[in-house]
Scaffold this active site. Structure first.
Site, PDB file in Angstrom:
ATOM      1  N   ASN A   1       0.830  -1.199   0.000  1.00 49.78           N
ATOM      2  CA  ASN A   1       0.000   0.000   0.000  1.00 49.78           C
ATOM      3  C   ASN A   1       0.871   1.258   0.000  1.00 49.78           C
ATOM      4  OD1 ASN A   1      -2.522   1.448   0.041  1.00 49.78           O
ATOM      5  ND2 ASN A   1      -3.404  -0.288   1.133  1.00 49.78           N
ATOM      6  N   ARG A   2       0.327   2.379   0.456  1.00 52.60           N
ATOM      7  CA  ARG A   2       0.984   3.665   0.275  1.00 52.60           C
ATOM      8  C   ARG A   2       1.677   4.166   1.544  1.00 52.60           C
ATOM      9  NH1 ARG A   2      -3.343   3.450  -3.206  1.00 52.60           N
ATOM     10  NH2 ARG A   2      -2.821   4.129  -5.324  1.00 52.60           N
TER      11      ARG A   2
ATOM     12  N   HIS B   1      -1.483  -9.730  -3.718  1.00 49.36           N
ATOM     13  CA  HIS B   1      -2.214  -8.758  -4.539  1.00 49.36           C
ATOM     14  C   HIS B   1      -2.892  -9.512  -5.694  1.00 49.36           C
ATOM     15  CE1 HIS B   1      -3.007  -5.053  -6.816  1.00 49.36           C
ATOM     16  NE2 HIS B   1      -2.802  -4.416  -5.665  1.00 49.36           N
TER      17      HIS B   1
ATOM     18  N   ASP C   1     -11.632   1.738  -3.307  1.00 45.77           N
ATOM     19  CA  ASP C   1     -10.215   1.444  -3.102  1.00 45.77           C
ATOM     20  C   ASP C   1      -9.911   1.920  -1.692  1.00 45.77           C
ATOM     21  OD1 ASP C   1      -7.639   0.644  -3.380  1.00 45.77           O
ATOM     22  OD2 ASP C   1      -7.057   2.129  -4.876  1.00 45.77           O
TER      23      ASP C   1
ATOM     24  N   GLU D   1      -6.664  -7.172  -0.272  1.00 45.70           N
ATOM     25  CA  GLU D   1      -5.354  -7.290   0.365  1.00 45.70           C
ATOM     26  C   GLU D   1      -5.537  -7.435   1.877  1.00 45.70           C
ATOM     27  OE1 GLU D   1      -2.639  -4.086  -0.832  1.00 45.70           O
ATOM     28  OE2 GLU D   1      -4.059  -3.660  -2.457  1.00 45.70           O
TER      29      GLU D   1
END
Length: 398
Positions: free
Chosen positions: A90-91, A192, A281, A358
């Site tokens: 992820n971010r 993923h 998302d 995820e």
């Protein structure tokens, strides 16, 4: 230090005895009612077959027939079809974090250089993992991460995939990461996989909008800004009925605590997946104990997904505290379905043609100490390993 030396020696021995050096070689494992294929490139799932309501095997994950196409995709679109992502999934805001006084800077590979996504420019998904064991029903890959992409410290990870028919056909993923030196480091891996339980068998099966999704433990979610980076706020998804039978939660489209079709409220999910994006998302929080005296996470289904087209149902069990759910809001018909999925529904993957789930910890938790995620995201040579357990059980809906 002695433990680290032993681990390195064991890893070297495993790599020496590895069964193949070809990162694109296919390994298929099977059990009654299920078979799955993987390649070492990204420790990646390429095919997963289960039976539909008619007893016909259906391939319910997206990907490519030719393994070379994964390399081509990574060099262009970079879709992340089926791999392990890491060292941090992820971010990460601004591609930076500080752990116990030391600041690290990572490649900014997302949103035109504003954040780091899935571990950086060359994450675990683009690494050639080593096959260290394989049988008819299980395969194990390993990866030695020597400070890839600017992450501190050296980490060895083992990904073991197993299929079984005990109870019902299932696929189990175990990702175990062990730091090998004294530098504390973030570790948050995830599989993923792009799912379509309808397997493109017909027009409805070519989209996940008609899939029914249920996340009974997810009444909260991590709020994000317009580039999908957490703001630090935690929102609620659950609806509260009013006297006129309406609800007073403007984010009720995120409420899957009761089963509903993905497409029912998706038109209300404007900007929920980033600026000028309509769809899902989002990181849904799992509010149940991870371990301790309460119910173990892996004993409780945290997500159920089913398709009316095939009758296939999937239940997800995990020890993680969050589910990132992405409904392929940006797919545009440029990727063809696999040969096993062709000639019945759509020939290409259109918008909302798949869903990614995820199992992971809270997105960007390393930059939000107020969330109390350090225990689950920062690891050292003296800590317990980072373990991501996920099991996917398959059955047929009534």
């Amino acid at each position: 230090m002695f433990t680290s030396t032993l681990l390195l020696a064991a890893l070297f021995a495993l790599m020496v005895s590895a069964q193949s050096s070809d990162p694109l070689q296919k390994y298929t494992i099977s059990a009654p009612g299920i078979n799955a294929t993987f390649i070492p490139y990204g420790a990646r799932l390429t095919n997963l077959y289960v039976h539909d309501r008619n007893g016909t095997p259906q391939d319910i994950v997206l990907g490519f027939d030719n393994p070379q196409d994964y390399l081509r995709d990574d060099a262009t679109t970079h879709s992340y079809f089926g791999p392990v992502v890491g060292r941090y999934a992820n971010r990460i805001r601004n591609g930076t974090f500080t752990v116990r006084g030391t600041t690290s800077h990572l490649p900014l590979n997302d949103n035109m250089g504003h954040d780091t996504l899935h571990g950086g420019q060359t994450g675990y998904d683009q690494r050639n993992w080593t096959v260290v064991a394989a049988s008819s029903s299980s395969v194990t890959f390993s990866l030695l991460d020597e400070a890839f992409e600017g992450f501190p410290g050296t980490v060895v990870t083992y990904a073991t995939y197993t299929v079984s028919a005990a109870g019902s056909p299932s696929w189990t993923s175990r990702l175990v990461s062990i730091p090998l030196d004294d530098e504390p480091t973030p570790i948050m891996l995830a599989n993923h996989v792009y799912w379509n339980l309808g397997a493109f068998v017909d027009a409805e099966g070519s989209s996940v909008l008609n899939h029914t999704l249920h996340m009974p433990s997810s009444a909260r979610y991590v709020e994000i800004d317009n580039i999908e980076v957490p703001t630090g706020l935690i929102g609620t998804t659950s609806t509260t009925s009013t006297a006129d039978n309406s609800n007073n939660n403007e984010n009720a489209f995120l409420d899957f605590t009761s089963p509903k079709q993905i497409g029912r409220d998706i038109s209300s999910a404007v900007n929920a997946c980033g600026y000028n994006c309509t769809g899902y998302d989002n990181a849904f929080i799992l509010d149940r104990p991870r371990r301790g005296s309460g119910t173990e996470a892996s004993d409780v289904s945290v997500l159920t997904l089913s398709s009316a087209s095939t009758g296939v149902r999937m239940d997800v069990f995990t020890n993680q505290q969050s589910l990132q759910v992405y409904t392929c809001d940006n797919t545009d018909g440029s990727v063809a379905v696999k040969a096993s999925q062709r000639g019945r529904g759509a020939g290409f993957v259109e918008k909302y043609g798949c869903i990614v789930i995820e199992t992971q910890q809270w997105i960007d938790g390393i930059n939000h100490p107020e969330w109390g995620q350090e225990e689950y995201q920062i690891y050292t040579v003296d800590s317990h390993p980072a373990v991501v357990y996920a099991r996917y059980d398959f059955s047929i809906v009534d």
